[in-house]
Structure formats: structure tokens, C-alpha cells
Design an enzyme around this catalytic site. Structure first.
Site, PDB file in Angstrom:
ATOM      1  N   ALA A 254      27.052  44.515  19.031  1.00  0.00           N
ATOM      2  CA  ALA A 254      25.920  43.570  19.191  1.00  0.00           C
ATOM      3  C   ALA A 254      24.553  44.193  18.906  1.00  0.00           C
ATOM      4  O   ALA A 254      23.526  43.535  19.121  1.00  0.00           O
ATOM      5  CB  ALA A 254      25.906  42.890  20.559  1.00  0.00           C
ATOM      6  N   ALA A 255      24.512  45.408  18.383  1.00  0.00           N
ATOM      7  CA  ALA A 255      23.200  45.990  18.034  1.00  0.00           C
ATOM      8  C   ALA A 255      22.548  45.164  16.922  1.00  0.00           C
ATOM      9  O   ALA A 255      21.353  44.846  16.979  1.00  0.00           O
ATOM     10  CB  ALA A 255      23.363  47.434  17.597  1.00  0.00           C
ATOM     11  N   GLY A 256      23.348  44.803  15.914  1.00  0.00           N
ATOM     12  CA  GLY A 256      22.813  43.982  14.812  1.00  0.00           C
ATOM     13  C   GLY A 256      22.356  42.623  15.332  1.00  0.00           C
ATOM     14  O   GLY A 256      21.310  42.112  14.921  1.00  0.00           O
ATOM     15  N   ASP A 257      23.132  42.050  16.247  1.00  0.00           N
ATOM     16  CA  ASP A 257      22.759  40.735  16.804  1.00  0.00           C
ATOM     17  C   ASP A 257      21.458  40.839  17.593  1.00  0.00           C
ATOM     18  O   ASP A 257      20.620  39.930  17.551  1.00  0.00           O
ATOM     19  CB  ASP A 257      23.870  40.224  17.740  1.00  0.00           C
TER      20      ASP A 257
ATOM     21  N   GLY B   6      29.150  46.804  25.839  1.00  0.00           N
ATOM     22  CA  GLY B   6      29.412  45.372  25.750  1.00  0.00           C
ATOM     23  C   GLY B   6      28.431  44.648  24.848  1.00  0.00           C
ATOM     24  O   GLY B   6      27.438  45.221  24.395  1.00  0.00           O
TER      25      GLY B   6
ATOM     26  N   GLY C 287      26.789  34.471  17.060  1.00  0.00           N
ATOM     27  CA  GLY C 287      25.808  33.415  17.306  1.00  0.00           C
ATOM     28  C   GLY C 287      25.285  33.476  18.730  1.00  0.00           C
ATOM     29  O   GLY C 287      24.067  33.503  18.963  1.00  0.00           O
TER      30      GLY C 287
ATOM     31  N   SER D 218      24.662  44.136  27.073  1.00  0.00           N
ATOM     32  CA  SER D 218      23.871  45.273  26.566  1.00  0.00           C
ATOM     33  C   SER D 218      22.482  44.858  26.067  1.00  0.00           C
ATOM     34  O   SER D 218      21.647  45.705  25.776  1.00  0.00           O
ATOM     35  CB  SER D 218      24.622  45.946  25.410  1.00  0.00           C
TER      36      SER D 218
ATOM     37  N   ARG E 199      23.922  50.794  26.078  1.00  0.00           N
ATOM     38  CA  ARG E 199      24.695  50.100  27.123  1.00  0.00           C
ATOM     39  C   ARG E 199      25.972  49.523  26.516  1.00  0.00           C
ATOM     40  O   ARG E 199      25.994  49.207  25.326  1.00  0.00           O
ATOM     41  CB  ARG E 199      23.884  48.933  27.694  1.00  0.00           C
TER      42      ARG E 199
END
Ligand code: RIB
Length: 305
Positions: free
Chosen positions: A250-253, A288, A42, A292, A286
Site C-alpha cells: 500500500a505504499a503506492g496507494d 499491512g 481503491g 499502515s 508499518r
């Protein structure tokens, strides 16, 4: 005035180690580094939407501990409205993350405060939901809360995005009619549809099953293979920009937050998907979660190059 995105979801402190490879069951490995990084699906999506041009409010819970203070401060530093971020007794959410030399990761989350984001807590911030152009949810908070937000978002006539992450089983059937954009990755699309998803063709089959279940439109993110967009009338493949991956966390986020920010600002679906893809591609270069996530100017510079 910038478009308004409201994220209802999780905040985690990510405890991240890098190792040559992911450990097998029962195995102990030496890690190469350790870092604590602000994350949670989130909060990552909120940060992505904010850095990529939207005005963002976050509805969620943090613990009354040091991590809770850091997670709140990380959102405030991005000018994210935290009036609906509630501090609750106990520990903040945490995620234990191992990233390997191939930039793949394995994650275990402990919900902590995220588990206390009840429908009643969200209902107390109805004015925040009412101010949204786009509402985004994921699955790291209680299922009944997600169900409540989807229904309320639909009642209010908002654009509702569900990123069904993490997902290991089908969604409640009555959720689908409240979802405008369902954005799973391959494994989530497989868990939701009951079909294997490992190619463009299988993703197309899964997407049509999810649309038949009642979802408005479906975007299946396929990592380096790009994204498959199914509108109910047509299906389109969007290839991913090519980059050298360092860490896919976190690429999807970043895709979801970027897509939402672009859509809320009036861009077409195709433009919003391409925008989210560039942002996600930059994020994997990047390390994290939140560190990132690129800014709007990073994305514009990449597109111009
Ligand atoms: O999607 C990445 C996120 O998943 C991490 O930041 C971690 O907190 C987990 O929620």
C-alpha cells in the site's frame, strides 16, 4: 470546505502472511504470522486521501459476506461517504499476500465483487462523480468501467488520476487523452511503455513515451529511488525520504491518495508529490495496507522533524 476526492475502484480483504522469503514455484514454506487486513487499491487510496485531509467518496462493490461488511465498516470509520458502495451477491474481493524479511511482497488478487463494478453501476452514481474535484481509478475493476470513468471524468472537467495498477500490458490508446496524471510504478511504466524501467534515465524515456501517447502528466514511482515527474515541458526527480522499511504493501496507494488530497486542496504539483512521498515513506514503516496509512498530523510531524 475540504477538497473532494472520488475513488472508483476495488476493495479487498487482504489475507497476509509473513515468511522469511517468498516461496518458489511448487514450494511450501512455514509462515511466521497471519492477519486479515482491509485493503484493495481503491479502498487504500480512499483511506489515504481521507486520512490526509480530503473529503472522500468511494464508488465500488463488496460481496454480501462478512468481509464485505468489514470492508464497508473500515471506510465508514474514516468518514468516507459510502452511498455509492454497492453490496452484490457473492464473495468480496480478496488478496493473498506474502511479505518477506526484506519487506518485499507478492500478491494474488481474486476480484470477486470488484468484477461486478460495471459502467452501469458507476453511471447510477453520476451525482457523486459530479461532486468531485479529483477522480482516481486503478485497474482492479473491469477495464470497460475504468474506460467509462476516464471518459466521464474528462466530460465533467474533473482532474483525473489513473494509477495503472496492476498492469501487465499497454493501456487502450484512447484512454490517454482523458488522463491528467498517470501514476505507474516501475514495472507498470514498463508494461505500459514497452520499455525496460530500472533507472532514472529509463524512467524518463518511458515517461516521455507515455506523454507522447497522450497522457497529461506522468509520475513514475521508483520506491526508495523516489519519483520521476514528467510534465511534457520538463522532467524532475524527487528523491524519497529515507526510512526503515517493514512492509511496502500500500505504499503506492498511500502516495496516490496523498498526492490527490494535496492537489485537490490547492497545493502545487511539486508540493503534492513531496507530501505523497512522505506519507508513502511513513506507510512502509508499518505493517499491512490500511493500518499502515498515516494521518495528516503524522505527515506534518515527520516534515517538522
Ligand atoms: O496495493 C496494495 C493492495 O494490492 C493490497 O491491499 C491488496 O488488496 C492489493 O489490491
Amino acid at each position: 470546505m475540504p477538497a473532494k476526492v472520488v475513488v472508483v475502484g476495488s476493495l479487498n480483504m487482504d489475507l497476509v502472511t509473513r515468511a522469511q522469503r517468498l516461496p518458489r514455484a511448487g514450494e511450501t514454506l512455514h509462515g511466521e504470522s497471519f492477519a486479515t487486513v482491509s485493503g484493495g487499491k481503491g479502498a487504500n487510496q480512499a483511506v489515504a486521501s481521507a486520512r490526509l485531509g480530503a473529503q472522500v467518496s468511494m464508488i465500488g462493490c463488496v460481496g454480501e459476506d462478512a468481509y464485505g461488511e468489514q470492508l464497508r465498516a473500515a471506510l465508514q470509520a474514516e468518514q468516507i461517504d459510502c452511498q455509492a458502495l454497492t453490496s452484490v451477491e457473492g464473495s468480496s474481493g480478496v488478496a493473498l499476500i506474502v511479505v518477506d524479511d526484506n519487506s518485499q511482497n507478492a500478491i494474488v488478487i481474486v476480484a470477486g465483487a470488484n468484477g461486478l463494478l460495471t459502467p452501469d453501476v458507476v453511471a447510477g452514481f453520476d451525482t457523486v462523480l459530479m461532486a468531485a474535484d479529483v477522480i482516481i481509478c486503478q485497474l482492479e475493476v473491469p477495464m470497460q468501467t475504468v474506460g467509462y470513468v476516464l471518459t466521464r471524468g474528462r466530460e465533467l472537467g474533473k482532474t483525473v488520476i489513473l494509477n495503472p495498477a496492476p498492469a501487465t500490458s499497454p493501456l487502450p490508446a484512447d484512454w490517454y487523452s482523458s488522463i491528467d496524471y498517470l501514476i505507474p510504478n516501475e514495472s507498470e511504466a514498463s508494461a505500459l511503455s514497452g520499455l525496460p524501467v530500472d533507472s532514472l534515465e529509463s524512467a524518463e524515456l518511458a515517461a516521455s513515451r507515455l506523454i507522447a501517447a497522450g497522457a497529461g502528466k506522468v509520475i513514475i514511482t521508483l520506491g526508495p529511488q523516489g519519483s520521476l515527474f514528467a510534465s511534457g515541458q520538463s522532467v524532475e526527480h524527487f528523491p524519497a525520504p529515507k526510512v526503515k522499511a517493514v512492509d511496502t504493501t500500500a505504499a503506492g496507494d498511500t502516495f496516490v491518495g496523498g498526492f490527490a488530497a494535496a492537489l485537490a486542496s490547492g497545493k502545487s504539483e511539486a508540493e503534492a508529490i513531496r507530501f505523497g512521498q512522505v506519507a508513502a515513506a511513513l506507510s512502509v514503516t508499518r505493517a499491512g495496507a490500511q493500518p499502515s496509512i498515516p494521518s495528516l498530523s503524522d505527515v506534518q510531524a515527520f516534515k517538522a522533524s
